[in-house]
Write a protein that holds these residues in place. Structure first.
Motif, mmCIF file in Angstrom:
data_model
loop_
_atom_site.group_PDB
_atom_site.id
_atom_site.type_symbol
_atom_site.label_atom_id
_atom_site.label_comp_id
_atom_site.label_asym_id
_atom_site.label_seq_id
_atom_site.Cartn_x
_atom_site.Cartn_y
_atom_site.Cartn_z
ATOM 1 N N ALA A 246 -22.635 72.213 73.670
ATOM 2 C CA ALA A 246 -22.346 73.264 74.648
ATOM 3 C C ALA A 246 -21.146 72.845 75.478
ATOM 4 C CB ALA A 246 -23.558 73.482 75.547
ATOM 5 N N PRO A 247 -20.459 73.812 76.092
ATOM 6 C CA PRO A 247 -19.331 73.448 76.962
ATOM 7 C C PRO A 247 -19.824 72.784 78.240
ATOM 8 C CG PRO A 247 -19.767 75.804 77.086
ATOM 9 C CD PRO A 247 -20.643 75.273 75.995
ATOM 10 N N ALA A 248 -19.300 71.611 78.548
ATOM 11 C CA ALA A 248 -19.681 70.923 79.782
ATOM 12 C C ALA A 248 -19.080 71.659 80.975
ATOM 13 C CB ALA A 248 -19.194 69.478 79.752
ATOM 14 N N CYS A 249 -19.916 71.931 81.983
ATOM 15 C CA CYS A 249 -19.466 72.669 83.169
ATOM 16 C C CYS A 249 -19.891 71.926 84.429
ATOM 17 C CB CYS A 249 -20.056 74.080 83.182
ATOM 18 S SG CYS A 249 -19.643 75.093 81.755
ATOM 19 N N PRO A 250 -19.198 70.842 84.745
ATOM 20 C CA PRO A 250 -19.570 70.077 85.941
ATOM 21 C C PRO A 250 -19.252 70.842 87.225
ATOM 22 C CG PRO A 250 -17.528 69.250 85.011
ATOM 23 C CD PRO A 250 -18.045 70.264 84.041
ATOM 24 N N ARG A 251 -19.918 70.478 88.306
ATOM 25 C CA ARG A 251 -19.701 71.131 89.596
ATOM 26 C C ARG A 251 -18.344 70.740 90.174
ATOM 27 N NH1 ARG A 251 -25.396 70.863 92.812
ATOM 28 N NH2 ARG A 251 -25.251 68.722 92.118
ATOM 29 N N ARG A 252 -17.725 71.688 90.879
ATOM 30 C CA ARG A 252 -16.478 71.414 91.600
ATOM 31 C C ARG A 252 -16.765 71.440 93.090
ATOM 32 N NH1 ARG A 252 -11.998 75.537 90.095
ATOM 33 N NH2 ARG A 252 -11.100 74.522 91.928
ATOM 34 N N LYS A 253 -16.368 70.393 93.782
ATOM 35 C CA LYS A 253 -16.659 70.297 95.217
ATOM 36 C C LYS A 253 -15.984 71.382 96.032
ATOM 37 C CE LYS A 253 -17.612 65.329 95.353
ATOM 38 N NZ LYS A 253 -17.238 64.028 95.977
ATOM 39 N N ASN A 254 -14.805 71.783 95.616
ATOM 40 C CA ASN A 254 -14.058 72.778 96.393
ATOM 41 C C ASN A 254 -13.895 74.086 95.626
ATOM 42 O OD1 ASN A 254 -13.562 70.947 98.574
ATOM 43 N ND2 ASN A 254 -12.016 69.949 97.280
ATOM 44 N N GLY A 255 -14.822 74.375 94.757
ATOM 45 C CA GLY A 255 -14.703 75.570 93.939
ATOM 46 C C GLY A 255 -15.349 76.795 94.556
ATOM 47 N N LEU A 256 -15.429 77.832 93.747
ATOM 48 C CA LEU A 256 -16.013 79.100 94.184
ATOM 49 C C LEU A 256 -17.475 78.920 94.573
ATOM 50 C CD1 LEU A 256 -16.090 82.168 94.526
ATOM 51 C CD2 LEU A 256 -16.353 82.376 92.040
ATOM 52 N N GLY A 257 -18.212 78.125 93.805
ATOM 53 C CA GLY A 257 -19.626 77.911 94.103
ATOM 54 C C GLY A 257 -19.830 77.311 95.477
ATOM 55 N N ALA A 258 -19.030 76.319 95.817
ATOM 56 C CA ALA A 258 -19.150 75.671 97.128
ATOM 57 C C ALA A 258 -18.802 76.643 98.245
ATOM 58 C CB ALA A 258 -18.248 74.439 97.176
ATOM 59 N N ALA A 259 -17.754 77.438 98.039
ATOM 60 C CA ALA A 259 -17.362 78.412 99.056
ATOM 61 C C ALA A 259 -18.451 79.466 99.253
ATOM 62 C CB ALA A 259 -16.045 79.083 98.648
ATOM 63 N N PHE A 260 -19.065 79.897 98.149
ATOM 64 C CA PHE A 260 -20.135 80.893 98.236
ATOM 65 C C PHE A 260 -21.317 80.348 99.034
ATOM 66 C CE2 PHE A 260 -24.252 81.991 96.223
ATOM 67 C CZ PHE A 260 -24.356 83.299 96.666
ATOM 68 N N GLU A 261 -21.718 79.114 98.735
ATOM 69 C CA GLU A 261 -22.872 78.536 99.428
ATOM 70 C C GLU A 261 -22.587 78.323 100.906
ATOM 71 O OE1 GLU A 261 -24.654 75.195 97.415
ATOM 72 O OE2 GLU A 261 -24.081 76.016 95.468
ATOM 73 N N ALA A 262 -21.367 77.950 101.233
ATOM 74 C CA ALA A 262 -21.018 77.744 102.636
ATOM 75 C C ALA A 262 -21.051 79.051 103.414
ATOM 76 C CB ALA A 262 -19.632 77.105 102.737
ATOM 77 N N ASP A 263 -20.893 80.176 102.703
ATOM 78 C CA ASP A 263 -20.822 81.485 103.356
ATOM 79 C C ASP A 263 -22.153 82.231 103.340
ATOM 80 O OD1 ASP A 263 -18.991 83.182 104.730
ATOM 81 O OD2 ASP A 263 -19.076 84.581 103.046
ATOM 82 N N LEU A 264 -23.199 81.629 102.763
ATOM 83 C CA LEU A 264 -24.485 82.317 102.677
ATOM 84 C C LEU A 264 -25.060 82.586 104.074
ATOM 85 C CD1 LEU A 264 -26.474 80.626 99.741
ATOM 86 C CD2 LEU A 264 -25.808 83.027 99.931
ATOM 87 N N PRO A 265 -25.547 83.796 104.326
ATOM 88 C CA PRO A 265 -26.088 84.134 105.647
ATOM 89 C C PRO A 265 -27.545 83.696 105.826
ATOM 90 C CG PRO A 265 -26.118 86.077 104.257
ATOM 91 C CD PRO A 265 -25.483 84.982 103.444
ATOM 92 N N PHE A 266 -28.115 83.049 104.828
ATOM 93 C CA PHE A 266 -29.511 82.599 104.923
ATOM 94 C C PHE A 266 -29.618 81.196 104.344
ATOM 95 C CE2 PHE A 266 -28.940 85.166 101.090
ATOM 96 C CZ PHE A 266 -29.324 84.283 100.093
ATOM 97 N N GLY A 350 -8.515 92.470 100.073
ATOM 98 C CA GLY A 350 -9.567 91.900 100.901
ATOM 99 C C GLY A 350 -10.398 90.845 100.213
ATOM 100 N N ALA A 351 -10.188 90.646 98.926
ATOM 101 C CA ALA A 351 -10.966 89.655 98.194
ATOM 102 C C ALA A 351 -10.396 88.263 98.430
ATOM 103 C CB ALA A 351 -10.967 89.962 96.707
ATOM 104 N N SER A 352 -11.263 87.280 98.376
ATOM 105 C CA SER A 352 -10.832 85.895 98.521
ATOM 106 C C SER A 352 -9.971 85.489 97.329
ATOM 107 C CB SER A 352 -12.061 84.990 98.616
ATOM 108 O OG SER A 352 -11.698 83.632 98.463
ATOM 109 N N ASP A 353 -9.062 84.538 97.554
ATOM 110 C CA ASP A 353 -8.231 84.074 96.447
ATOM 111 C C ASP A 353 -9.048 83.258 95.448
ATOM 112 O OD1 ASP A 353 -8.712 81.891 98.021
ATOM 113 O OD2 ASP A 353 -6.609 81.354 98.347
ATOM 114 N N ARG A 354 -10.296 82.922 95.816
ATOM 115 C CA ARG A 354 -11.180 82.215 94.889
ATOM 116 C C ARG A 354 -12.107 83.172 94.139
ATOM 117 N NH1 ARG A 354 -13.490 77.322 98.741
ATOM 118 N NH2 ARG A 354 -11.500 76.353 99.261
ATOM 119 N N ALA A 355 -12.019 84.443 94.437
ATOM 120 C CA ALA A 355 -12.990 85.424 93.927
ATOM 121 C C ALA A 355 -12.965 85.538 92.410
ATOM 122 C CB ALA A 355 -12.730 86.789 94.554
ATOM 123 N N THR A 356 -14.099 85.932 91.876
ATOM 124 C CA THR A 356 -14.218 86.281 90.469
ATOM 125 C C THR A 356 -14.521 87.768 90.385
ATOM 126 O OG1 THR A 356 -15.262 85.688 88.371
ATOM 127 C CG2 THR A 356 -16.705 85.820 90.303
#
Length: 728
Positions: A246-266, A350-356
């Motif tokens: 399978a394609p290896a998909c390691p976490r990125r510290k400064n990626g979209l996932g990290a930005a999303f989690e930092a912005d979670l309202p809960f 209005g979308a973030s430059d990291r948006a998908t």
């Protein structure tokens, strides 16, 4: 002599073989000998009538209590009713225009009565049952029956209309009297190691036991056959799958996932964080992730899946989410966009430059919308593609598919589940995350899902409200239904909304609809349908309220429109089928009325009621049923009403269903693989069989040195079944 593969028509005659084929799909001696007795009864004992399930075809050992005859009120002819008893509880056997049976069914006589269990006026009954009365005399025409009933144990087989249990017993006796046995598929060394009978002896003892001890020894051997056959198939599949990385998909510290989690309202729950960590580790490796996440309704599985998909997107690849219905697919797409917020509209103002980009692909899109969705997937501009079976049709391609999320996997067929997994190309296999709100016992996960690692979300997020559930027994207390509709009005008057769920849409063919409790003249009540009930409520109990209708036959845009209106509180009461079972999230909906609730499984009822209590107000679920008190159907409803623990209900559901149904016989079109193996009680045996299977396949992947085992896999787990087990 008779062999395992001998055709039944050559052994039993064309007429009997035709009946067995029509009722059970049997064509060979092996098919018949694998049709094991459901239970065993001693000649003097009676069947507990209170344990019968409405709708099942049952064989009852009982005593005739009394017989009465009267004329039918609505048509010409007579009704003969024989009351039979187990000494504690009675039921009726009803015969139409067969008054002559009064001469046979004399009070005090014992016998076997076989037929479909129905209910009329809160009492169980058998309509037009077949029966065989016991007799002490033995004449030339009934030697088979006399021998059968003289035995210490009477085998009671799963039967059908026209082929009662005693007929099956006679067929088996005839087969075994001239049978020359079968080659045992288990190596002798294995039989000695696990201490089981030979197959030939086990089959004879399961059908013609002298005592219950012999039955248990036979069952133990036959359970091993079933468990080992399934586990060998899964072990072979695991061995083969390991060749595709399978394609290896390691976490990125400064990626979209990290930005999303930092912005979670809960705040994520501890369970969400723990399961997310395990998934993140799986995704980072080149070995394909195959993980099942099971969680209570409302436990936050969508957020867990989204975090995983963003990790894949951060690695430059795409994720696809497969949903079973267009309503749920659209709901998921909306939920993902709402959760992502500014991170969901790549390329938009209005979308973030990291948006998908989250793209929805379903069969009902317009030509222009479909063209754009296909382009988004093929070009890679959409990091997340959500859809139904439209995702796996020809013409759909992905730029670099790294992960597949399958929601409510039990709603998909084999080919649908597998087709999306191969979209990553020939050289790699996408990671697979399976989500279900139906909690699954460990043995089911071990047997059905192969090597899928399982994770459970038991903790509910803050803000979820309690749900109370009550059974509305309309046969015993008909006024309660009127009160239920009053309660619906009260909920709407308080500013809330209500679901009313029916098992069928309406206007179905009568051929499959009339399987409900029967009336005096044998007519059976069809289940309440969405179309009929909505019309009735509009002009009656709920007149003046804003009613909406939702079911699978509506056009996709109409379904979406209805759900949007309900979510916007423009509809007070939504009368629907089970399309609202999963994924529908309307926090203002606080009440659900489930009609003919006994027609739904335990886990399905739990899923349905999870649609209410999703906001700050408590939820209420009413289970409307004509199920008679103390029957299994009624007991199942009472169990659902007594607890909101989905894991406990899942175990109960497994205990009450045929074990083999868990393997998806209905989905694969094959006969049930499991006949004696219990996924509830045989956990230790299943684990041992798994270990043995892994060792056999490790040493001999194709089982070429063990032709008996290879043949057993082919016999117990047909090729399509093996595919289903692995891809589930």
């Amino acid at each position: 002599m008779t062999g395992w593969d001998s055709e039944l028509d050559r052994v039993l005659g064309a007429k009997t073989a035709k009946a067995l084929n029509g009722a059970f799909g049997m064509t060979t001696v092996g098919d018949l000998l694998r049709h094991y007795p459901r239970r065993y009864a001693e000649r003097g004992e009676l069947t507990p009538i209170g344990g019968l399930e409405t709708g099942e075809h049952a064989t009852v050992l009982a005593r005739v209590e009394r017989v009465s005859k009267r004329r039918m009120r609505s048509r010409k002819g007579t009704i003969l009713q024989a009351r039979i008893t187990d000494g504690t509880r009675s039921m009726s056997c009803t015969f139409f225009n067969q008054a002559w049976r009064e001469r046979e069914l004399l009070p005090g006589r014992r016998g076997m009565f076989a037929g479909k269990v129905t209910a009329y006026r809160s009492e169980l009954q058998l309509a037009h049952p077949e029966y065989q009365l016991f007799t002490e005399e033995e004449d030339s025409d009934e030697q088979g029956a006399a021998r059968e009933f003289a035995s210490a144990l009477i085998p009671v087989y799963p039967a059908s209309q026209g082929v009662p249990s005693w007929s099956l017993a006679r067929c088996v006796d005839q087969i075994l009297s001239g049978w020359d046995g079968v080659v045992d598929p288990l190596p002798e060394s294995l039989r000695e190691r696990i201490d089981v009978l030979g197959l030939d002896e086990a089959l004879r003892r399961i059908h013609q036991p002298e005592d219950l001890a012999q039955v248990e020894l036979a069952k133990h051997r036959l359970k091993w056959d079933e468990a080992l056959g399934v586990q060998l198939s899964l072990a072979q599949s695991r061995e083969q799958r390991g060749t595709r990385p399978a394609p290896a998909c390691p976490r990125r510290k400064n990626g979209l996932g990290a930005a999303f989690e930092a912005d979670l309202p809960f705040t994520l729950t501890a369970g969400q964080l723990e399961v997310g960590e395990r998934i993140a580790e799986d995704l980072a490796h080149e070995h394909p992730m195959n993980r099942l996440v099971q969680g209570e309704v409302g436990s936050g599985k969508t957020v867990v899946a989204l975090r995983a998909m963003l990790q894949v997107v951060d690695s430059g690849r795409q994720a696809a989410m497969l949903a079973p219905t267009e309503v749920l697919a659209a709901q998921h797409a909306r939920s993902l966009r709402e959760l992502l917020g500014e991170f969901s509209g790549a390329g938009e103002l209005g979308a973030s430059d990291r948006a998908t980009k989250v793209t929805l692909l379903t069969g009902s899109l317009s030509a222009a919308q479909r063209k754009q969705a296909l382009l988004d997937a093929a070009s890679g501009s959409a990091g997340i593609v959500v859809g139904t079976h439209a995702l796996i049709q020809d013409g759909v391609s992905f730029a670099d598919l790294g992960m597949v999320v399958v929601d409510e996997q039990h709603r998909f067929g084999v080919e649908q589940r597998d087709a999306l997994r191969v979209r990553a190309g020939e050289r790699s296999c996408p990671h697979l995350l399976v989500m279900t709100a139906t909690p699954i016992p460990r043995t089911v996960a071990m047997t059905v899902f192969g090597d899928l690692r399982t994770s459970a979300l038991r903790e509910l997020p803050n803000g979820r409200s309690p749900i109370s559930t009550t059974v509305v027994p309309t046969a015993e207390k008909p006024t309660w239904l009127e009160r239920a509709w009053q309660r619906v009005r009260e909920e709407v008057d308080a500013g809330h909304q209500v679901y009313v769920v029916c098992s069928r849409v309406g206007d179905e063919s009568n051929s499959g609809a009339r399987d409900a409790p029967s009336g005096e003249d044998g007519e059976q009540r069809s289940p309440v349908t969405v179309l009929e009930l909505a019309e009735e409520l509009r002009g009656g109990a709920l007149e003046g309220l804003r009613l909406g209708v939702l079911h699978g036959r509506l056009a996709s845009e109409d379904k979406d429109s209805v759900m949007r209106s309900f979510a916007a509180a423009e509809i007070d009461v939504l009368v629907a089928t089970t399309v609202v079972e999963v994924g529908v999230d309307v926090p203002n909906a606080t009440m659900m009325v489930i009609m003919d609730a006994d027609r739904f499984g335990t886990s399905q009822l739990h899923q349905l009621r999870g649609r209410v209590g999703r906001g700050t107000s408590p939820g209420l679920c009413l289970l409307v049923s004509e199920a008679v008190s103390q029957t299994p159907a009624r007991n199942r409803l009472e169990a659902v009403a007594s607890t909101t623990d989905g894991f406990e209900l899942a175990r109960l559901d497994l205990q009450q269903r045929r074990e083999g149904d868990v393997l998806g016989a209905a989905q694969s079109g094959k006969k049930s693989t499991l006949r004696v193996l219990s996924l509830v009680h045989d956990e230790e045996l299943i684990a041992e069989a798994r270990a043995e299977a892994e060792e056999f396949v490790r040493q001999d992947p194709e089982l070429s040195s063990h032709p008996g085992l290879a043949a057993m896999v082919a016999d117990l787990v047909a090729e399509e079944r093996a595919d289903f087990l692995e891809k589930a």
